[in-house]
Design a protein around this motif. Structure first.
Motif, mmCIF file in Angstrom:
data_model
loop_
_atom_site.group_PDB
_atom_site.id
_atom_site.type_symbol
_atom_site.label_atom_id
_atom_site.label_comp_id
_atom_site.label_asym_id
_atom_site.label_seq_id
_atom_site.Cartn_x
_atom_site.Cartn_y
_atom_site.Cartn_z
ATOM 1 N N ASN A 195 48.651 86.653 41.289
ATOM 2 C CA ASN A 195 49.533 87.058 40.215
ATOM 3 C C ASN A 195 50.730 85.893 40.126
ATOM 4 O O ASN A 195 51.345 85.562 39.160
ATOM 5 C CB ASN A 195 49.592 88.291 39.908
ATOM 6 C CG ASN A 195 50.403 88.626 38.522
ATOM 7 O OD1 ASN A 195 49.987 87.909 37.663
ATOM 8 N ND2 ASN A 195 51.303 89.301 39.051
ATOM 9 N N VAL A 196 51.258 85.788 41.509
ATOM 10 C CA VAL A 196 52.620 85.275 41.442
ATOM 11 C C VAL A 196 52.549 83.929 42.360
ATOM 12 O O VAL A 196 53.446 83.050 42.216
ATOM 13 C CB VAL A 196 53.714 86.378 42.036
ATOM 14 C CG1 VAL A 196 53.475 87.516 41.110
ATOM 15 C CG2 VAL A 196 53.066 86.756 43.539
ATOM 16 N N GLU A 198 52.445 80.419 40.857
ATOM 17 C CA GLU A 198 53.564 80.107 40.163
ATOM 18 C C GLU A 198 54.755 79.781 40.839
ATOM 19 O O GLU A 198 55.447 78.639 40.661
ATOM 20 C CB GLU A 198 53.761 81.369 39.339
ATOM 21 C CG GLU A 198 55.171 80.946 38.364
ATOM 22 C CD GLU A 198 54.663 80.728 36.795
ATOM 23 O OE1 GLU A 198 55.769 80.067 36.268
ATOM 24 O OE2 GLU A 198 53.604 81.083 36.775
ATOM 25 N N ASN A 246 56.393 75.743 41.093
ATOM 26 C CA ASN A 246 57.961 75.975 40.669
ATOM 27 C C ASN A 246 58.608 75.253 41.733
ATOM 28 O O ASN A 246 59.907 74.983 41.371
ATOM 29 C CB ASN A 246 58.391 77.241 40.196
ATOM 30 C CG ASN A 246 57.726 77.684 38.803
ATOM 31 O OD1 ASN A 246 57.385 76.991 38.175
ATOM 32 N ND2 ASN A 246 57.938 79.048 38.871
ATOM 33 N N ILE A 306 59.353 79.755 32.131
ATOM 34 C CA ILE A 306 58.009 80.508 31.819
ATOM 35 C C ILE A 306 57.992 81.045 30.409
ATOM 36 O O ILE A 306 59.089 81.459 30.024
ATOM 37 C CB ILE A 306 57.751 81.403 32.896
ATOM 38 C CG1 ILE A 306 56.398 82.283 32.937
ATOM 39 C CG2 ILE A 306 58.929 82.554 32.883
ATOM 40 C CD1 ILE A 306 56.097 83.142 33.943
ATOM 41 N N LYS A 352 53.906 84.808 28.825
ATOM 42 C CA LYS A 352 53.155 84.774 30.262
ATOM 43 C C LYS A 352 54.002 85.605 31.067
ATOM 44 O O LYS A 352 53.499 86.010 31.954
ATOM 45 C CB LYS A 352 53.385 83.257 30.540
ATOM 46 C CG LYS A 352 52.706 83.129 31.968
ATOM 47 C CD LYS A 352 52.654 81.628 32.155
ATOM 48 C CE LYS A 352 52.176 81.203 33.611
ATOM 49 N NZ LYS A 352 52.207 79.667 34.070
ATOM 50 N N CYS A 353 55.296 85.622 30.920
ATOM 51 C CA CYS A 353 56.101 86.538 31.684
ATOM 52 C C CYS A 353 55.917 87.937 31.651
ATOM 53 O O CYS A 353 55.568 88.491 32.752
ATOM 54 C CB CYS A 353 57.531 86.398 31.364
ATOM 55 S SG CYS A 353 58.716 87.162 32.274
ATOM 56 N N GLN A 370 52.334 88.212 33.606
ATOM 57 C CA GLN A 370 52.724 88.257 35.174
ATOM 58 C C GLN A 370 53.482 89.541 35.384
ATOM 59 O O GLN A 370 53.168 90.196 36.613
ATOM 60 C CB GLN A 370 53.616 87.088 35.356
ATOM 61 C CG GLN A 370 53.830 87.014 36.695
ATOM 62 C CD GLN A 370 54.683 85.714 37.187
ATOM 63 O OE1 GLN A 370 55.813 85.746 37.063
ATOM 64 N NE2 GLN A 370 53.743 84.546 37.324
ATOM 65 N N VAL A 418 59.934 85.175 40.319
ATOM 66 C CA VAL A 418 58.716 85.240 39.160
ATOM 67 C C VAL A 418 59.375 86.378 38.288
ATOM 68 O O VAL A 418 60.421 86.750 38.327
ATOM 69 C CB VAL A 418 57.600 85.776 39.722
ATOM 70 C CG1 VAL A 418 56.647 84.882 40.544
ATOM 71 C CG2 VAL A 418 57.856 86.992 40.775
#
Length: 310
Positions: free
Chosen positions: A76-77, A80, A84, A92, A96-97, A100, A177
């Motif tokens: 999940n994180v 990303e 990044n 983001i 999507k934020c 997540q 995130v």
């Protein structure tokens, strides 16, 4: 109509280590190793537990669920974060934020409750060995896992319903995130109800399972001391110490994060704490449960040794 400071949010900026660009390469290397070990370790645990009939017991059933939860949390994180690392102040999208953030919340709460369930399983195995199979029936095991899912889902749904709708300022997450605490700090609307529920849910989802685990392992410790066989005591202690290591790292960091008074802005310490319970425990779980477990090692050679010998 919103106030002049409020704007329609289409996305957020993730600060991450943008204030320390010289550390980006080190973060990428470290997170890549964590992601590789977490994915390989948890994937291997799931395959072994499903493939080897010797591991078809309640203890390994819960371990399989734990590995599945950890797989979702890390995936999940971590992708990303890795991507990044190549951008300065990455962005983001708003939705999507949210996805997540709430997926992370759902599975972290699920793990909180699941670790308490695993403590009860060890209590039944060590303190009630003659009645273990009757106590930990497959019907009960499936029911406990279902409870974990329903409990975590309801908690997440309430957080979704209480989420703020108005945001102001620069829409910058001082984080790697999207995370609930940082999300609430960006809100212009009144977040007192959301923050109160976050504190209440922390007591229910973190403190209560932790206290249950401590009390349960206190009783387990007394039972281990009464075991006459030195080998039996060593085996019981090894199994329980593995679980307690995971519990200490996971619950320790979450309680530091969510039970202390919340500052108005996120600190670098909070970001590290979030990574610890969010991704490092996902890597540590399969290492702790496999490297210190003879049955898992035996299953590995039975499953993969048999295939390579053909």
């Amino acid at each position: 109509m919103g106030t002049p400071n409020e704007t329609t949010v289409t996305g957020f900026t993730l600060m991450g280590l943008s204030g320390h660009p010289q550390m980006q390469a080190a973060l990428f290397s470290f997170m890549l190793v964590v992601y590789f070990i977490s994915t390989l370790g948890n994937g291997l645990m799931i395959v072994l537990i499903i493939a080897d009939t010797h591991l078809h017991s309640p203890m390994y059933f819960f371990l399989c669920i734990l590995s599945s939860v950890d797989m979702v949390i890390s995936n999940n994180v971590l992708p990303e974060i890795l991507v990044n690392c190549f951008f300065y102040m990455p962005t983001i999208s708003f939705y999507k934020c949210l996805v997540q953030m709430y997926i992370g919340l759902l599975f972290v709460v699920m793990e909180c409750v699941l670790l308490a369930v695993m403590a009860y399983d060890r209590f039944a195995a060590i303190c009630r060995p003659l009645h273990y199979t009757q106590i930990m029936s497959w019907r009960l095991c499936n029911g406990l896992v279902s409870y974990c899912v329903v409990h975590a889902s309801l908690n997440t749904l309430i957080n979704v319903l209480l989420r703020p709708t108005d945001f102001c300022g620069q829409h910058i997450f001082n984080h790697f995130v999207c995370e609930l605490q940082s999300f609430l700090k960006l809100a212009c609307s009144d977040t007192r109800v959301s923050e109160l529920y976050m504190q209440l849910s922390s007591l229910i989802n973190v403190v209560s399972p932790f206290v249950f685990i401590v009390v349960t392992y206190g009783r387990i410790g007394l039972a281990i001391l009464r075991i006459r066989s030195t080998q039996g005591r060593k085996k019981a202690f090894s199994t329980c110490s593995s679980h307690l290591t995971v519990v200490g790292v996971f619950y320790g960091t979450i309680m530091i994060m969510y039970l202390k008074p919340q500052p108005k802005s996120s600190s670098d310490q909070e970001k590290i704490m979030s990574l610890t319970y969010g991704v490092l425990t996902s890597m540590l779980n399969p290492l702790i449960y496999s490297l210190r477990n003879r049955e898992v090692k035996g299953a590995f050679w039975r499953v993969f040794g048999r295939k390579t010998s053909k």
